[in-house]
Motif scaffolding. Structure first.
Motif, short mmCIF file in Angstrom:
data_model
loop_
_atom_site.label_atom_id
_atom_site.label_comp_id
_atom_site.label_asym_id
_atom_site.label_seq_id
_atom_site.Cartn_x
_atom_site.Cartn_y
_atom_site.Cartn_z
N GLY A 1 0.82 -1.20 0.00
CA GLY A 1 0.00 0.00 0.00
C GLY A 1 0.85 1.25 0.00
N LEU A 2 0.41 2.26 -0.77
CA LEU A 2 1.16 3.50 -0.92
C LEU A 2 0.27 4.69 -0.60
N LEU A 3 0.89 5.75 -0.14
CA LEU A 3 0.22 7.04 0.00
C LEU A 3 1.14 8.09 -0.60
N LEU A 4 0.63 8.86 -1.58
CA LEU A 4 1.41 9.92 -2.21
C LEU A 4 0.88 11.27 -1.77
N LEU A 5 1.79 12.11 -1.25
CA LEU A 5 1.41 13.44 -0.79
C LEU A 5 2.08 14.51 -1.65
N PRO A 6 1.32 15.47 -2.16
CA PRO A 6 -0.13 15.62 -2.02
C PRO A 6 -0.92 14.96 -3.15
N GLY A 7 -0.23 14.17 -4.00
CA GLY A 7 -0.93 13.46 -5.06
C GLY A 7 -0.98 14.21 -6.38
N GLU A 8 0.08 14.91 -6.73
CA GLU A 8 0.07 15.75 -7.94
C GLU A 8 0.44 14.98 -9.20
N ASP A 9 0.94 13.78 -9.07
CA ASP A 9 1.51 13.07 -10.22
C ASP A 9 0.62 11.93 -10.71
N LEU A 10 0.91 11.50 -11.95
CA LEU A 10 0.18 10.38 -12.58
C LEU A 10 0.83 9.05 -12.19
N PHE A 11 0.97 8.81 -10.90
CA PHE A 11 1.73 7.64 -10.44
C PHE A 11 0.99 6.33 -10.73
N TYR A 12 -0.24 6.21 -10.28
CA TYR A 12 -0.98 4.97 -10.47
C TYR A 12 -1.29 4.73 -11.94
N TYR A 13 -1.62 5.78 -12.66
CA TYR A 13 -1.87 5.67 -14.10
C TYR A 13 -0.63 5.16 -14.82
N THR A 14 0.54 5.68 -14.46
CA THR A 14 1.77 5.31 -15.15
C THR A 14 2.22 3.90 -14.79
N THR A 15 2.16 3.56 -13.52
CA THR A 15 2.67 2.25 -13.07
C THR A 15 1.64 1.13 -13.17
N GLY A 16 0.36 1.49 -13.31
CA GLY A 16 -0.68 0.47 -13.37
C GLY A 16 -1.04 -0.12 -12.02
N ARG A 17 -0.51 0.45 -10.93
CA ARG A 17 -0.82 -0.06 -9.58
C ARG A 17 -2.25 0.30 -9.19
N HIS A 18 -2.75 -0.47 -8.23
CA HIS A 18 -4.11 -0.26 -7.75
C HIS A 18 -4.06 0.54 -6.44
N PRO A 19 -4.64 1.74 -6.41
CA PRO A 19 -4.60 2.53 -5.16
C PRO A 19 -5.31 1.80 -4.02
N ARG A 20 -4.73 1.90 -2.85
CA ARG A 20 -5.35 1.30 -1.67
C ARG A 20 -5.94 2.36 -0.74
N PHE A 21 -5.34 3.54 -0.74
CA PHE A 21 -5.85 4.62 0.11
C PHE A 21 -7.05 5.26 -0.58
N PRO A 22 -8.12 5.62 0.15
CA PRO A 22 -9.34 6.13 -0.51
C PRO A 22 -9.15 7.47 -1.21
N ALA A 23 -8.32 8.37 -0.69
CA ALA A 23 -8.11 9.68 -1.33
C ALA A 23 -6.81 9.64 -2.12
N LEU A 24 -6.83 10.29 -3.30
CA LEU A 24 -5.65 10.34 -4.13
C LEU A 24 -4.99 11.72 -4.12
N MET A 25 -5.75 12.75 -3.79
CA MET A 25 -5.20 14.10 -3.77
C MET A 25 -5.66 14.80 -2.49
N PHE A 26 -4.81 15.68 -2.00
CA PHE A 26 -5.05 16.24 -0.67
C PHE A 26 -5.10 17.77 -0.73
N ASP A 27 -6.25 18.25 -1.16
CA ASP A 27 -6.53 19.67 -1.08
C ASP A 27 -7.94 19.85 -0.52
#
Length: 587
Positions: free
Chosen positions: A482-508
């Protein structure tokens, strides 16, 4: 035989070869601007929110139920389907924007032709001229990435074209029109809701009028049937997927709490000194024309008075170099036009066909609904086609009012307005002033080398630093962790194909419903093992930076820094999960 030749001639007159040429020119020119915009800039924050969530949906997560989502779903569903059909490749999404942008301009041109065909001596020329500014102010020209505002405008334009054909429509076409009335609601809720409510109210009023005058109402009933049918189907689908309560909470209650402006903010544009002066000058020009109906010199002076407010944004370019000030003058035309088109709609209400008579009131309500998200400055970038339609409604009323002398005034007026919008629009798009919340100008232009991000171009080190993160993650972070990216500005999951586990992807503030304490708790419940903190953001928002620091400080209770990349700090869980035995549901 004669009858067949006559039908062919009528069909040819309805869409002659020069109309085809105009359509191709407008489509290609608008599409070229969208391609050019994508070749020179990328806005990571908004782009990532759309594509990261679309990727999540394509993997089977249900918005509103599985993760917080304060937006209508259709844009995200469209991009998710595109990923399923063609893979995760960024230039495919560019191609979508190019096609949608060109189509939006062509649809607007067809609407203008329909509006002006019975009133203007040079209706085809005027319709084409009014469409030309959309080459640079089209729905995807200002913000060139997949987004819900442009998609909503495209859906509105399609419905408006069908509404204008309503007086001659069959029952089946009327039903389809009713179906399309609902679509904008599920693309962008504030704009779509204003469009749906105003359109439905107008159709009900027309139905009552026709009943009282003993005219057929079949087509109006079929429109309402289409609206009710699609709404019922949508409610059914939402209830059995995400849950109607969840949908209402996130798209209406939560979104309104985080975004809805005050009444003062909405009405403030109508008390601005520039608006009052421009409105007075235009009104004076109209009154002056009443006393100068047969005097060409005086009519020319009247035309200059009416065109001056619209010409000012282009003239202002000569005296001011600040892009923000220049943009203000262009956007100040919106409240002026809304008032003028309201007056024009009232003036034309008895002299036009039913569908044309209700259009200005529908569009005025729709524009004000769009303002509910980010008011005049932030909400107008994708609705310029509606500006041109309202402008055509004003020109139509002006021609009816001036009668014999209309050509002397309206052709120069249209020419001045078009030139001003085109010139000031070019500077508006070139300066990227609407996108000033992101750092788009520092550094050399970089293009992504990753296959998934082919076509992404951004000035600065954002792309090289992100690609370093992707390589590190593939090498060091197990794909199932499981990963958490702060604040979530990048195309990380889209690029890597990983499945997000944390409910929020961006923090604003507008998208994240969780406090720092709740985020720590969710990290424990969801077995989040890694936290990646982006240090230097492309987004220039102090609140997001402050929130990032606050969340990072809270997470350091359980996580320790293990590595540092060019622009990212890598944290790994150091403390054991304090909620042992807690379920770790898939997102």
């Amino acid at each position: 035989m004669q009858s067949n030749r006559s039908l062919k001639r009528q069909h040819s007159n309805r869409f002659p070869w020069w109309d085809s040429s105009a359509a191709v020119f407008l489509f290609v020119a608008t599409a070229a601007v969208v391609v050019w915009q994508n070749s020179r800039l990328g806005v990571l924050w908004d782009l990532s929110y759309v594509l990261e969530n679309a990727h999540r949906i394509s993997l089977g997560d249900i918005p509103y139920r599985d993760f917080p989502f304060p937006y209508a779903p259709l844009t995200f569903l469209i991009q998710g389907v595109l990923m399923k059909l063609t893979g995760r490749v960024f230039w495919h999404h560019i191609l979508y924007c190019v096609a949608a942008g060109g189509l939006g301009t062509v649809l607007t041109w067809r609407i203008l032709l329909r509006l002006l065909r019975d009133t203007a001596t040079y209706s085809r020329l005027i319709a084409f001229l009014l469409s030309v500014p959309l080459i640079v102010l089209g729905i995807y020209c200002v913000f060139p990435h997949p987004f819900y505002d442009p998609d909503c405008t495209l859906a509105v334009l399609l419905t408006v074209l069908l509404l204008l054909r309503l007086d001659d429509a069959s029952s089946w076409r009327a039903f389809i029109t009713g179906v399309t009335l609902v679509i904008p609601l599920f693309v962008k809720q504030n704009t779509g809701l204003a469009f749906l409510l105003s359109s439905t109210a107008a159709i009900v009023v027309l139905t009552i009028i026709e009943v009282r005058q003993r005219h057929p109402i079949r087509r109006y009933l079929f429109i309402l049937l289409g609206v009710v049918s699609v709404l019922a189907l949508a409610v059914f689908v939402i209830q059995f997927t995400a849950g109607l309560g969840n949908y209402w909470h996130w798209t209406i209650t939560f979104a309104a709490q985080r975004r809805a402006p005050s009444r003062g903010d909405m009405l403030g544009v109508y008390s601005d000194r520039t608006f009052l002066f421009s409105t007075g000058l235009f009104a004076a020009g109209i009154l002056f024309s009443v006393f100068a109906r047969r005097n060409r010199v005086l009519l020319g002076l009247s035309c200059l008075m009416m065109s001056a407010p619209f010409a000012w944004p282009a003239i202002y370019l000569l005296r001011e170099s600040d892009p923000s000030e220049r943009a203000d003058r262009l956007l100040a035309l919106w409240p002026l036009l809304l008032v003028l088109s309201l007056v024009a709609g009232i003036f034309n209400i008895k002299s036009t066909r039913r569908a044309t008579a209700i259009l200005p009131f529908i569009l005025i309500a729709t524009v004000n609904g769009a303002f509910m998200s980010q008011q005049l400055w932030g909400s107008t970038y994708a609705i310029w086609p509606l500006f041109m339609i309202l402008l055509a409604i004003m020109i139509r009323a002006l021609r009816s009012f001036l009668k014999e002398s209309s050509t002397i005034v309206t052709m120069p007026l249209v020419s001045i307005i078009v030139i001003s919008l085109l010139v000031s629009g070019i500077f508006y798009v070139w300066s990227s002033e609407r996108l000033d919340y992101a750092n788009l100008s520092d550094g050399e232009l970089a293009r992504s080398t990753l296959p998934q991000l082919k076509g992404l171009s951004i000035r600065g080190a954002w792309i090289p630093n992100f690609e370093e993160l992707v390589r590190y993650a593939e090498r060091e972070i197990p794909r199932d962790d499981g990963l958490l990216l702060l604040p979530g500005e990048d195309l990380f999951y889209y690029t890597t194909g990983r499945h997000p586990r944390f409910p929020a992807l961006m923090f604003d503030h507008t998208t994240n419903p969780y406090s720092a304490e709740e985020i720590l708790k969710l990290c424990r419940e969801r077995d989040i093992r890694w936290v990646i903190v982006k240090q230097d953001l492309q987004l220039e928002d102090d609140q997001v930076d402050q929130e990032k620091e606050r969340i990072t400080e809270m997470l350091e209770q359980d996580f320790e820094q293990v590595d540092s990349l060019g622009n990212y700090d890598i944290y790994r869980r150091s403390a054991p999960n304090k909620d042992e035995g807690a379920a770790h549901p898939a997102p």
